[in-house]
Design a protein around this motif. Structure first.
Motif, short mmCIF file in Angstrom:
data_model
loop_
_atom_site.label_atom_id
_atom_site.label_comp_id
_atom_site.label_asym_id
_atom_site.label_seq_id
_atom_site.Cartn_x
_atom_site.Cartn_y
_atom_site.Cartn_z
N SER A 139 -45.01 1.42 -15.64
CA SER A 139 -44.86 0.06 -15.89
C SER A 139 -44.59 -0.65 -14.52
O SER A 139 -45.36 -1.38 -13.87
N ARG A 140 -43.23 -0.38 -14.15
CA ARG A 140 -42.57 -1.04 -12.93
C ARG A 140 -42.52 -0.38 -11.78
O ARG A 140 -42.65 -0.78 -10.81
N TYR A 141 -42.44 1.03 -11.79
CA TYR A 141 -42.34 1.78 -10.55
C TYR A 141 -43.24 3.06 -10.38
O TYR A 141 -42.88 3.80 -9.86
N HIS A 142 -44.42 2.66 -10.80
CA HIS A 142 -45.48 3.57 -10.25
C HIS A 142 -45.69 4.08 -9.22
O HIS A 142 -46.19 5.26 -8.67
N GLU A 143 -45.29 2.82 -8.05
CA GLU A 143 -45.63 3.36 -6.66
C GLU A 143 -44.50 4.44 -6.27
O GLU A 143 -44.68 4.84 -5.04
N ARG A 144 -43.50 4.78 -7.02
CA ARG A 144 -42.67 5.77 -6.62
C ARG A 144 -43.31 7.30 -6.67
O ARG A 144 -43.00 8.17 -5.98
N GLY A 145 -44.40 7.35 -7.12
CA GLY A 145 -45.14 8.59 -7.40
C GLY A 145 -44.72 9.68 -8.29
O GLY A 145 -43.65 9.63 -8.73
N ASP A 156 -46.04 -3.39 -23.57
CA ASP A 156 -46.66 -4.72 -23.29
C ASP A 156 -47.21 -4.81 -21.59
O ASP A 156 -47.58 -5.82 -21.43
N ASN A 157 -47.19 -3.66 -21.05
CA ASN A 157 -47.46 -3.47 -19.69
C ASN A 157 -48.89 -3.16 -19.61
O ASN A 157 -49.31 -2.07 -20.08
N PRO A 158 -49.88 -4.13 -19.26
CA PRO A 158 -51.35 -3.79 -19.41
C PRO A 158 -51.87 -2.72 -18.86
O PRO A 158 -52.91 -2.00 -18.78
N LEU A 159 -50.97 -2.41 -17.54
CA LEU A 159 -51.45 -1.14 -16.72
C LEU A 159 -50.89 0.20 -17.30
O LEU A 159 -51.53 1.21 -16.82
N ALA A 160 -49.99 0.03 -18.12
CA ALA A 160 -49.16 1.33 -18.58
C ALA A 160 -50.41 2.63 -19.33
O ALA A 160 -50.19 3.27 -19.00
N PRO A 161 -51.07 1.86 -20.09
CA PRO A 161 -51.90 2.96 -21.10
C PRO A 161 -52.73 4.01 -20.25
O PRO A 161 -52.74 4.97 -20.33
N ALA A 162 -53.50 3.21 -19.33
CA ALA A 162 -54.37 4.05 -18.46
C ALA A 162 -53.59 4.84 -17.58
O ALA A 162 -53.99 6.12 -17.59
N ARG A 163 -52.33 4.66 -17.01
CA ARG A 163 -51.67 5.46 -16.22
C ARG A 163 -51.06 6.59 -17.00
O ARG A 163 -50.85 7.69 -16.59
N GLY A 200 -44.33 -9.50 -28.49
CA GLY A 200 -44.66 -9.23 -29.92
C GLY A 200 -46.39 -9.57 -30.18
O GLY A 200 -46.58 -9.25 -31.44
N LEU A 201 -47.22 -9.48 -29.27
CA LEU A 201 -48.66 -9.51 -29.47
C LEU A 201 -49.07 -8.14 -29.49
O LEU A 201 -49.72 -7.41 -28.62
N TYR A 202 -48.84 -7.06 -30.73
CA TYR A 202 -48.67 -5.90 -30.81
C TYR A 202 -50.61 -5.35 -30.84
O TYR A 202 -50.73 -4.17 -30.59
N HIS A 203 -51.24 -6.29 -31.18
CA HIS A 203 -52.69 -5.73 -31.74
C HIS A 203 -53.22 -5.03 -30.49
O HIS A 203 -53.75 -4.15 -30.33
N ASP A 204 -53.41 -6.02 -29.45
CA ASP A 204 -53.95 -5.50 -28.15
C ASP A 204 -53.16 -4.41 -27.41
O ASP A 204 -53.85 -3.70 -26.65
N GLN A 205 -51.96 -4.55 -27.61
CA GLN A 205 -51.20 -3.52 -26.78
C GLN A 205 -51.46 -2.10 -27.65
O GLN A 205 -51.49 -1.24 -26.93
N LEU A 206 -51.53 -2.04 -28.96
CA LEU A 206 -51.69 -0.71 -29.45
C LEU A 206 -53.10 -0.41 -29.48
O LEU A 206 -53.38 0.95 -29.14
N THR A 207 -54.13 -1.34 -29.14
CA THR A 207 -55.44 -1.08 -29.00
C THR A 207 -55.70 -0.35 -27.68
O THR A 207 -56.62 0.66 -27.82
N ALA A 208 -55.18 -0.78 -26.84
CA ALA A 208 -55.15 -0.19 -25.43
C ALA A 208 -54.93 1.43 -25.57
O ALA A 208 -55.52 2.16 -24.91
N TYR A 209 -53.76 1.70 -26.30
CA TYR A 209 -53.68 3.02 -26.35
C TYR A 209 -54.60 3.84 -27.34
O TYR A 209 -54.86 4.97 -26.87
#
Length: 282
Positions: A42-48, A74-81, A137-146
């Motif tokens: 989520s926050r430190y993906h640039e660290r590798g 709740d980070n939209p970039l996290a699921p794909a990563r 707390g908007l869990y629907h879209d967050q879970l759907t992404a996973y």
């Protein structure tokens, strides 16, 4: 350490006692989890990836390996990563009544001096998406992404309220999901790791001391540090969640809770003060 050696992630939600889950698992010598939260995806993906793998140094061959970072939900970039690096990992998510979660998150930042005392403005549902307290707390879209990326049987959905009611049963579900032997229920402690009712250093002083917090962390258990902290702590008076603001939050979350219930085959109306709740999704 290789990607395939990381067995599981606890992905959130924030302020839903995921730290309790982590501590309960860490009590088992057959589990390895680094501290603090890594927030890599989520926050430190640039660290590798090499940095990420180094955080698990010291784990043994007979341990299952995982980590907990509540920002992964709740980070939209996290699921794909997460899926790109750990497609085999088992995921655990613990959800909480979104109204109570939003208020708890607000209280945490309030005592840190990072949120103002005007709770009506901080939890204003008219701001819509983009507000940290509301979005969490908007869990629907967050879970759907996973669930778009992982088979349903790799994702375990739990509820904070069930943890309070029966912590032993909650932990047993997690252990079964991870392939661990069942723990002795007498060893499960229901006490939350973080409790906003406990006395703390005042919010103004916490904010002033924030820049030196990393420097003093190694000395937190030193007797002199403990003695000094006791002289500074006091009970925090949090702004109250009024009935009118709670009602607006209920209205805000009601559509998302209904969609979430359909997604995970659960009756979640009890969260918003209506019917009871049961679930068949585990």
């Amino acid at each position: 350490m290789r990607a395939q050696d990381i067995d599981f992630l606890i992905i959130g939600a924030a302020k839903s006692a995921t730290t309790w889950l982590q501590k309960a698992l860490q009590a088992d010598p057959h589990v390895f989890m680094p501290e603090p939260e890594l927030h890599y995806f989520s926050r430190y993906h640039e660290r590798g990836d090499d940095w990420y793998f180094r955080q698990f140094e010291g784990c043994r061959a007979d341990q299952i390996v995982g980590e907990k970072s509540n920002s992964y939900l709740d980070n939209p970039l996290a699921p794909a990563r997460v899926q790109a690096l750990l497609p085999h990992a088992r995921l655990v998510v613990q959800l909480r009544n979104p109204v109570e979660r939003a208020y708890s998150d607000y209280c945490m930042l309030y005592r840190r001096g990072e949120a103002g005392g005007n709770i009506e403005a901080e939890l204003d549902t008219r701001t819509g998406r983009g507000n940290r307290f509301l979005n969490g707390g908007l869990y629907h879209d967050q879970l759907t992404a996973y669930l778009d990326l992982y088979p349903q049987d790799q994702l375990l959905v739990l509820f904070y309220e069930d943890m309070l009611a029966d912590p032993g049963r909650q932990l047993a579900k997690v252990r079964a999901h991870l392939g661990l032997l069942e723990a002795d229920p007498r060893s499960v402690d229901v006490k939350k790791v973080k409790d906003r009712t406990e006395p703390m250093v005042g919010r103004g002083l916490r904010r002033a001391l924030g820049p030196i917090k990393p420097l003093v962390r190694p000395f937190r258990r030193h007797p002199l540090f403990v003695a000094a902290r006791k002289r500074l702590i006091g009970e925090v008076a949090y702004p109250a969640l009024s009935s009118s603001l709670r009602a607006r939050l209920v209205d805000y979350y009601e559509p998302d809770v209904a969609r979430l219930g359909n997604l995970i085959q659960a009756d979640l109306s009890g969260w918003l003060g209506r019917a009871g709740r049961g679930t068949s999704f585990e």
